[in-house]
Design a protein around this motif. Sequence first.
Motif, mmCIF file in Angstrom:
data_model
loop_
_atom_site.group_PDB
_atom_site.id
_atom_site.type_symbol
_atom_site.label_atom_id
_atom_site.label_comp_id
_atom_site.label_asym_id
_atom_site.label_seq_id
_atom_site.Cartn_x
_atom_site.Cartn_y
_atom_site.Cartn_z
ATOM 1 N N SER A 165 0.833 -1.216 0.000
ATOM 2 C CA SER A 165 0.000 0.000 0.000
ATOM 3 C C SER A 165 0.859 1.254 0.000
ATOM 4 N N ASN B 45 -2.670 8.318 2.448
ATOM 5 C CA ASN B 45 -1.942 7.351 3.263
ATOM 6 C C ASN B 45 -2.607 7.173 4.622
ATOM 7 N N ILE C 234 -5.672 4.934 4.286
ATOM 8 C CA ILE C 234 -5.258 3.528 4.125
ATOM 9 C C ILE C 234 -4.799 2.959 5.462
ATOM 10 N N LEU D 85 -6.477 -0.376 7.186
ATOM 11 C CA LEU D 85 -5.665 -1.553 7.492
ATOM 12 C C LEU D 85 -5.656 -1.842 8.987
ATOM 13 N N ASN E 146 2.866 0.254 9.765
ATOM 14 C CA ASN E 146 1.723 0.952 9.171
ATOM 15 C C ASN E 146 1.839 2.468 9.311
#
Length: 870
Positions: A432, A478, A481, A485, A523
């Motif tokens: 990602s 970002n 995302i 996640l 992440n």
Amino acid sequence: RQSGRRYNLFLKRRLRIDKRHQSKDSIFFRDGVRRIDFVLSYVDDLNKEWEKKLERRKEFESNLQKAGLELETEDKKESEDGKICFVKIHAPWEVLITYAEVLNIKVPIKENDIPSMVENPLDCMLAPLRLPEKVMHPEPDYFTAPFSKEKQELYLINDESTFFSPSMRNRIVNYILTRCPYGTEEGKKKFGIKRLLNNGTYSAAYPLHDCQYWKKANDPNCDNERYTLYMEWARFLRFYKEQPLDLIRKYYGEKIGIYFAWLGFYTEMLFLAAVVGLICFLYGLFTMDENMSSKEICDPAIGGEIIMCPLCDRECEYWRLNTTCASSEYSHLFDNVATLFFAIFMGIWVTLFLEFWKRRQARLKYEWDLVDFEEEQQQLQLRPEYEAKCTQKKKNPVTQEMEPYLPITSQAVRFCVSGTTVLFWVSLIIASMIAVIVYRLAVYAAFASLMENTQTLQPISGLLTPQLATSVTASCLNFVIIMILNFLYERIAIWITDMEIPRTHMEYENRLTMKMFLFQFVNYYSSCFYVAFFKGKFVGYPGAYTYMFNRWRNEECDPAGCLIELTTQLTIVMAGKQIWGNIQEAIVPWICNWWGRRKARNNPENLYSRWEQDHDLQTFGALGLFYEYLEMVIQFGFITLFVASFPLAPLLALMNNILEIRVDSWKLTTQYRRPVAAKAHSIGVWQEILNGMAILSVVTNAFIVAFTSDMIPRLVYYYAYFENEDSPMSGYINNSLSVFQISDFPDRNKPKLNPENFVICRYRDYRYPPDHERRYLHTMQFWHILAAKLAFIIIMEHVVFIVKFFVAWMIPDVPSDVKAKIKREKYLTQKILHEYELEKLKERLCQGDKRATEKEFIATEGRMELSRAM
């Protein structure tokens, strides 16, 4: 017909009011004497599994009564909605003392007579921050000893009904509930309230709050501690007050108490970091006009005459350096000499924070009577899920008893599946991040074309450059995302941890912690690592650019450096996470509770009982504290790993944490059921994680200063390549830009248009010009700068690490006065116990007890002498 229904409802309520004369705040059985220590609830509906659930409940409740617990059931007709049945549980004295001995619970034997600490002269100045003594210290300090049924007269038992606090009582009852069997299914013995909750036999299991949070209870036997916590702790207007940690510990248990102690201490330490960071930021703000680099970029005669090479292939045009004037001025806010100082300061600050926390933690261990509490005590207590799923047994070398175990082969298979799953999700994060990088590369040309051709954007073109527009939109994408996640992975992490079948609760939490932290580390920080250490580092040069997947040209940094983009990325992700976290923590539970209780507001008081009120609240859950710690540790990473790029990060964290303490306390006190009390003498595995991040932060900040900021190239120019002795930094911008001959552009890179027929363009690098025999190769200045960067990293790391280890060595983990008090208390406690044993032995000798021998008497006196000597 409608009026008839209303009349029937009125009669039903009237009967219920006549039947139960208790106040809605009652926390006692109908007799008004026996305290409700736990409540079970279930919906008595006639579905296909109704008979099976009924059998489980009968068996389970029968076994609870065999264990000594007393039950009282409230029929569904008595509940507010007419659907939910409640089973109230009371633990009588015999049960409490039996399990107090099993759980090694410490109880008072004598009031502490050790003199308190000498008063601090500054206490009068801190008086506005203090809370009343009754709130801060709700009970006297005692010498304590593990409870023993055989020595009951040794303990200070004034009243059996209040000797064990409500938190101790609910901890004991919960221990029984988690191990009580309810039958045999599929050839396996089934037990534990958690399984009954999972299969829907019961809908909830919880201890009661002692009163409503907004007013005191009518019952004089209620302590009203929840009301006190709300008034003195859980309101935002009390943000400047200290936390009543002893009352938090007494009401919620040591595990929750230690979390709020750590969060409060972390916030206090952040104040120092925030002040220093603000001073560094103000230094950058006040010296903006003195920055020679931005002056030259903004000067029409210098920056206005420098033609830069296009930032993308074909679509982008040549551009003048002074178009980045505004961004170069703002970059000085974060890229200056103070940045280096602040990076070194934060390396030392984080050591001070961790070392002083160890001392604070040691003091709490003494004050909360956790000195002899070891995690091994919890490790000996197996998880009910482990006992249920592991059918094979072997002898425990410690207890010498047969207990269930998981075969090595089964463990290996489960770990392989778990590790593969974690690696897959980490790979998904990296994929990602690459997708976001591709987005940045793909849309840059579109932003550049849009801003050049749109007249309405011309007034702000100096501030809103294509680089900044790309960076901001990519950061927002970002962040979205990241949150998606996170939402998915949380459930996956719990599932694979359950699949591993950890042996103890501590082992379960540690495994889940490492999985969640590893995932969230990658992440949240991967995008920041990309901007800090990869963006603009591998771009090549005009005519020989580096491409990702042989298609998208790698991004270049702004002529003033990539630091401003790292700051943008950090601010969006950090601030967005904190805002979203507070919305989730405060607003969502409030909406859920409001929706669940909207019909009960108009009911008479006697119809909406204490157990029904608590039933309608949210469940804090066994992992409630886990998520709180994880949130704070991720924030800790933002303010330590990348603080060299954003000195205001500690200030943002400080403001968030001041709010976080009150939000956490408010939701725990008003929006959640009372959690089951649990013991803990430290923050557990999070301490090791913080230590690891502290070490990593020194490395990352050294690399940020060296490779992301422009400080080292400027220093090398200042000392070795300056052109004007009177103004050593003049000419730096021209020196840092290399020359490229436009005719050398291949067709793939060459812009479609060159209306002004430029012959050369400039780019950010240190390479020889096209007329040099080593054209487009790196100059000696490039290698000097690279050597200086590496030398700086080595020197900074060694200096900071030496100071860190020296500070850690100088500050003992346990304060000397606490060590002395621990030794004194141990001695006095042993003395009291030995004197008690001696008196009992004398009584037995006087009564002619043949089992009490003179040798036993001498041995007891010997133990007392040994205790004094030690």
